[in-house]
Design a protein around this motif. Structure first.
Motif, PDB file in Angstrom:
ATOM      1  N   VAL A 186      41.629 -18.631  19.781  1.00 27.12           N
ATOM      2  CA  VAL A 186      42.582 -18.534  18.682  1.00 27.12           C
ATOM      3  C   VAL A 186      42.655 -17.064  18.273  1.00 27.12           C
ATOM      4  CG1 VAL A 186      43.050 -19.098  16.257  1.00 27.12           C
ATOM      5  CG2 VAL A 186      42.199 -20.875  17.809  1.00 27.12           C
ATOM      6  N   GLY A 187      43.861 -16.541  18.241  1.00 24.05           N
ATOM      7  CA  GLY A 187      44.025 -15.150  17.863  1.00 24.05           C
ATOM      8  C   GLY A 187      43.295 -14.185  18.775  1.00 24.05           C
ATOM      9  N   GLY A 188      43.184 -14.544  20.060  1.00 26.33           N
ATOM     10  CA  GLY A 188      42.521 -13.665  21.013  1.00 26.33           C
ATOM     11  C   GLY A 188      41.007 -13.743  20.987  1.00 26.33           C
ATOM     12  N   ARG A 189      40.440 -14.641  20.176  1.00 25.18           N
ATOM     13  CA  ARG A 189      38.988 -14.777  20.087  1.00 25.18           C
ATOM     14  C   ARG A 189      38.566 -16.115  20.689  1.00 25.18           C
ATOM     15  NH1 ARG A 189      34.526 -16.091  17.219  1.00 25.18           N
ATOM     16  NH2 ARG A 189      35.555 -17.608  15.890  1.00 25.18           N
ATOM     17  N   TYR A 190      37.653 -16.056  21.656  1.00 32.33           N
ATOM     18  CA  TYR A 190      37.136 -17.285  22.264  1.00 32.33           C
ATOM     19  C   TYR A 190      36.152 -17.939  21.294  1.00 32.33           C
ATOM     20  CZ  TYR A 190      39.348 -15.840  26.604  1.00 32.33           C
ATOM     21  OH  TYR A 190      40.278 -15.480  27.546  1.00 32.33           O
ATOM     22  N   LEU A 191      36.283 -19.250  21.122  1.00 28.01           N
ATOM     23  CA  LEU A 191      35.600 -19.928  20.025  1.00 28.01           C
ATOM     24  C   LEU A 191      34.242 -20.534  20.382  1.00 28.01           C
ATOM     25  CD1 LEU A 191      38.647 -21.824  18.470  1.00 28.01           C
ATOM     26  CD2 LEU A 191      37.843 -19.486  18.032  1.00 28.01           C
ATOM     27  N   LEU A 192      33.978 -20.741  21.662  1.00 28.42           N
ATOM     28  CA  LEU A 192      32.772 -21.499  22.029  1.00 28.42           C
ATOM     29  C   LEU A 192      31.722 -20.658  22.750  1.00 28.42           C
ATOM     30  CD1 LEU A 192      34.407 -24.883  23.124  1.00 28.42           C
ATOM     31  CD2 LEU A 192      33.351 -24.302  20.935  1.00 28.42           C
ATOM     32  N   GLY A 193      31.758 -19.359  22.558  1.00 30.03           N
ATOM     33  CA  GLY A 193      30.789 -18.486  23.214  1.00 30.03           C
ATOM     34  C   GLY A 193      29.769 -17.897  22.277  1.00 30.03           C
ATOM     35  N   GLY A 194      29.587 -18.495  21.109  1.00 35.18           N
ATOM     36  CA  GLY A 194      28.672 -17.909  20.131  1.00 35.18           C
ATOM     37  C   GLY A 194      29.262 -16.623  19.587  1.00 35.18           C
ATOM     38  N   THR A 195      28.481 -15.555  19.625  1.00 36.97           N
ATOM     39  CA  THR A 195      28.993 -14.264  19.165  1.00 36.97           C
ATOM     40  C   THR A 195      29.690 -13.496  20.285  1.00 36.97           C
ATOM     41  OG1 THR A 195      26.882 -13.148  19.638  1.00 36.97           O
ATOM     42  CG2 THR A 195      27.169 -14.091  17.432  1.00 36.97           C
TER      43      THR A 195
ATOM     44  N   ARG B 166      41.331 -19.185   8.090  1.00 41.31           N
ATOM     45  CA  ARG B 166      41.260 -18.831   9.504  1.00 41.31           C
ATOM     46  C   ARG B 166      40.155 -19.619  10.204  1.00 41.31           C
ATOM     47  NH1 ARG B 166      41.004 -13.709   8.947  1.00 41.31           N
ATOM     48  NH2 ARG B 166      38.754 -13.450   9.050  1.00 41.31           N
ATOM     49  N   THR B 167      39.016 -19.777   9.521  1.00 45.69           N
ATOM     50  CA  THR B 167      37.903 -20.501  10.113  1.00 45.69           C
ATOM     51  C   THR B 167      38.228 -21.972  10.280  1.00 45.69           C
ATOM     52  OG1 THR B 167      36.339 -18.943   9.122  1.00 45.69           O
ATOM     53  CG2 THR B 167      35.454 -21.039   9.888  1.00 45.69           C
ATOM     54  N   THR B 168      38.954 -22.543   9.306  1.00 40.93           N
ATOM     55  CA  THR B 168      39.382 -23.936   9.439  1.00 40.93           C
ATOM     56  C   THR B 168      40.245 -24.114  10.678  1.00 40.93           C
ATOM     57  OG1 THR B 168      39.327 -24.285   7.045  1.00 40.93           O
ATOM     58  CG2 THR B 168      40.666 -25.799   8.332  1.00 40.93           C
ATOM     59  N   GLU B 169      41.168 -23.179  10.901  1.00 46.82           N
ATOM     60  CA  GLU B 169      42.018 -23.242  12.086  1.00 46.82           C
ATOM     61  C   GLU B 169      41.180 -23.163  13.369  1.00 46.82           C
ATOM     62  OE1 GLU B 169      45.690 -20.720  14.209  1.00 46.82           O
ATOM     63  OE2 GLU B 169      44.727 -19.973  12.382  1.00 46.82           O
ATOM     64  N   GLU B 170      40.201 -22.283  13.378  1.00 44.50           N
ATOM     65  CA  GLU B 170      39.363 -22.115  14.563  1.00 44.50           C
ATOM     66  C   GLU B 170      38.507 -23.358  14.831  1.00 44.50           C
ATOM     67  OE1 GLU B 170      37.147 -18.562  13.947  1.00 44.50           O
ATOM     68  OE2 GLU B 170      38.856 -17.232  14.349  1.00 44.50           O
ATOM     69  N   LEU B 171      37.918 -23.908  13.772  1.00 42.55           N
ATOM     70  CA  LEU B 171      37.078 -25.092  13.949  1.00 42.55           C
ATOM     71  C   LEU B 171      37.906 -26.308  14.372  1.00 42.55           C
ATOM     72  CD1 LEU B 171      34.557 -24.719  11.002  1.00 42.55           C
ATOM     73  CD2 LEU B 171      34.051 -24.570  13.435  1.00 42.55           C
ATOM     74  N   ASN B 172      39.113 -26.408  13.861  1.00 42.80           N
ATOM     75  CA  ASN B 172      39.994 -27.494  14.305  1.00 42.80           C
ATOM     76  C   ASN B 172      40.315 -27.351  15.789  1.00 42.80           C
ATOM     77  OD1 ASN B 172      40.147 -28.809  11.844  1.00 42.80           O
ATOM     78  ND2 ASN B 172      41.981 -27.725  11.173  1.00 42.80           N
ATOM     79  N   ALA B 173      40.565 -26.112  16.229  1.00 39.73           N
ATOM     80  CA  ALA B 173      40.848 -25.871  17.647  1.00 39.73           C
ATOM     81  C   ALA B 173      39.620 -26.180  18.502  1.00 39.73           C
ATOM     82  CB  ALA B 173      41.287 -24.424  17.858  1.00 39.73           C
ATOM     83  N   ALA B 174      38.438 -25.824  18.012  1.00 43.33           N
ATOM     84  CA  ALA B 174      37.206 -26.128  18.743  1.00 43.33           C
ATOM     85  C   ALA B 174      36.992 -27.633  18.832  1.00 43.33           C
ATOM     86  CB  ALA B 174      36.011 -25.462  18.064  1.00 43.33           C
ATOM     87  N   ASP B 175      37.280 -28.335  17.731  1.00 40.65           N
ATOM     88  CA  ASP B 175      37.174 -29.797  17.732  1.00 40.65           C
ATOM     89  C   ASP B 175      38.101 -30.417  18.778  1.00 40.65           C
ATOM     90  OD1 ASP B 175      35.231 -30.002  15.858  1.00 40.65           O
ATOM     91  OD2 ASP B 175      36.496 -30.742  14.246  1.00 40.65           O
ATOM     92  N   GLN B 176      39.326 -29.893  18.855  1.00 39.96           N
ATOM     93  CA  GLN B 176      40.289 -30.409  19.828  1.00 39.96           C
ATOM     94  C   GLN B 176      39.802 -30.161  21.255  1.00 39.96           C
ATOM     95  OE1 GLN B 176      44.058 -28.639  18.846  1.00 39.96           O
ATOM     96  NE2 GLN B 176      44.151 -29.603  16.837  1.00 39.96           N
ATOM     97  N   ALA B 177      39.181 -28.997  21.483  1.00 41.84           N
ATOM     98  CA  ALA B 177      38.645 -28.686  22.811  1.00 41.84           C
ATOM     99  C   ALA B 177      37.524 -29.652  23.184  1.00 41.84           C
ATOM    100  CB  ALA B 177      38.138 -27.248  22.847  1.00 41.84           C
ATOM    101  N   LEU B 178      36.646 -29.942  22.239  1.00 45.23           N
ATOM    102  CA  LEU B 178      35.558 -30.879  22.506  1.00 45.23           C
ATOM    103  C   LEU B 178      36.087 -32.297  22.709  1.00 45.23           C
ATOM    104  CD1 LEU B 178      32.856 -29.634  19.959  1.00 45.23           C
ATOM    105  CD2 LEU B 178      32.994 -29.172  22.413  1.00 45.23           C
ATOM    106  N   ALA B 179      37.120 -32.657  21.951  1.00 47.73           N
ATOM    107  CA  ALA B 179      37.735 -33.982  22.125  1.00 47.73           C
ATOM    108  C   ALA B 179      38.339 -34.100  23.515  1.00 47.73           C
ATOM    109  CB  ALA B 179      38.799 -34.217  21.060  1.00 47.73           C
TER     110      ALA B 179
END
Length: 223
Positions: free
Chosen positions: A128-137, A67-80
């Motif tokens: 991803v899955g209803g969780r925003y990835l770039l807001g810290g906690t 799940r974390t790999t999926e989230e980090l890949n999505a975050a990478d795509q957002a930064l790209a």
């Protein structure tokens, strides 16, 4: 995602698969011709229990790693995506700094920059899955204000167990990478300043944006 993190998660999944295989093998050996009511009823039963617990732990670790790999890949795509928009704005700043362009040209460019900025905000509010990835906690609401671009998250970092006893960071510090905490550039604010300079035909401000936008690209790229 950084190479080190990818290797950690891959190792976690491999360890989980190995643990599952060991567990299945141990159960088969111990169950052949032996009726067990308690772990102490048969030789090797304690080992079966240990393997079962290890397999359960490894399975949980593998699930989190995937799940974390999926989230980090999505975050990478957002930064790209943000880098692409910043690169477009940077090229535009160099173009609009040329004295051959007039106020009307720069006003039209300002509209383009504002559209670029809105696109960047939308990309950075990835979830991803209803969780925003770039807001810290702070992952239950968009980390960047849709109108102002202000960062609404915190400086927290998620940590996960990527292997038995092996913990690693599993989120991007957008407060630093995008919002410019610790002396960096607030990249969305930089885009806004560029747009404002274009709107009022401020050649000095436009030229100042060249370096700021280039610094922004490098900052996000290091995320």
């Amino acid at each position: 995602m950084r190479v080190t993190e990818r290797a950690i998660f891959d190792n976690g999944k491999a360890s989980a698969a190995s643990a599952r295989e060991r567990h299945a093998s141990a159960v088969e050996r111990a169950s052949t011709g032996v009726a067990m009511q308690h772990p102490w009823d048969a030789p090797g039963a304690a080992r079966v229990v240990q393997e079962k617990l290890a397999a359960a732990q490894a399975g949980a670790i593998a699930t989190v790693a995937e799940r974390t790999t999926e989230e980090l890949n999505a975050a990478d795509q957002a930064l790209a995506s943000a880098i692409e928009t910043l690169t477009t704005a940077s090229e535009l700043s160099i173009q609009m700094a040329n004295s051959t362009y007039n106020a009307a040209d720069r006003a039209r460019a300002a509209e383009q920059v504002r559209a670029i900025r809105m696109s960047a905000i939308a990309a950075l509010n990835v979830q991803v899955g209803g969780r925003y990835l770039l807001g810290g906690t702070q992952d239950q609401a968009p980390p960047f204000d849709a109108a102002t671009g202000a960062y609404l998250g915190d400086d927290g970092v998620r940590t996960i167990e990527a292997g038995p006893g092996l913990f690693t960071d599993a989120s991007v510090r957008a407060d630093i990478v995008v919002a410019g905490a610790n002396g960096g550039v607030d990249v969305l604010a930089a885009l806004e300043r560029f747009a404002q300079a274009l709107e009022v035909n401020d050649l000095t401000g436009i030229r100042a944006s060249i370096a700021e936008l280039q610094d922004s690209i490098g900052q996000v790229a290091l995320g």
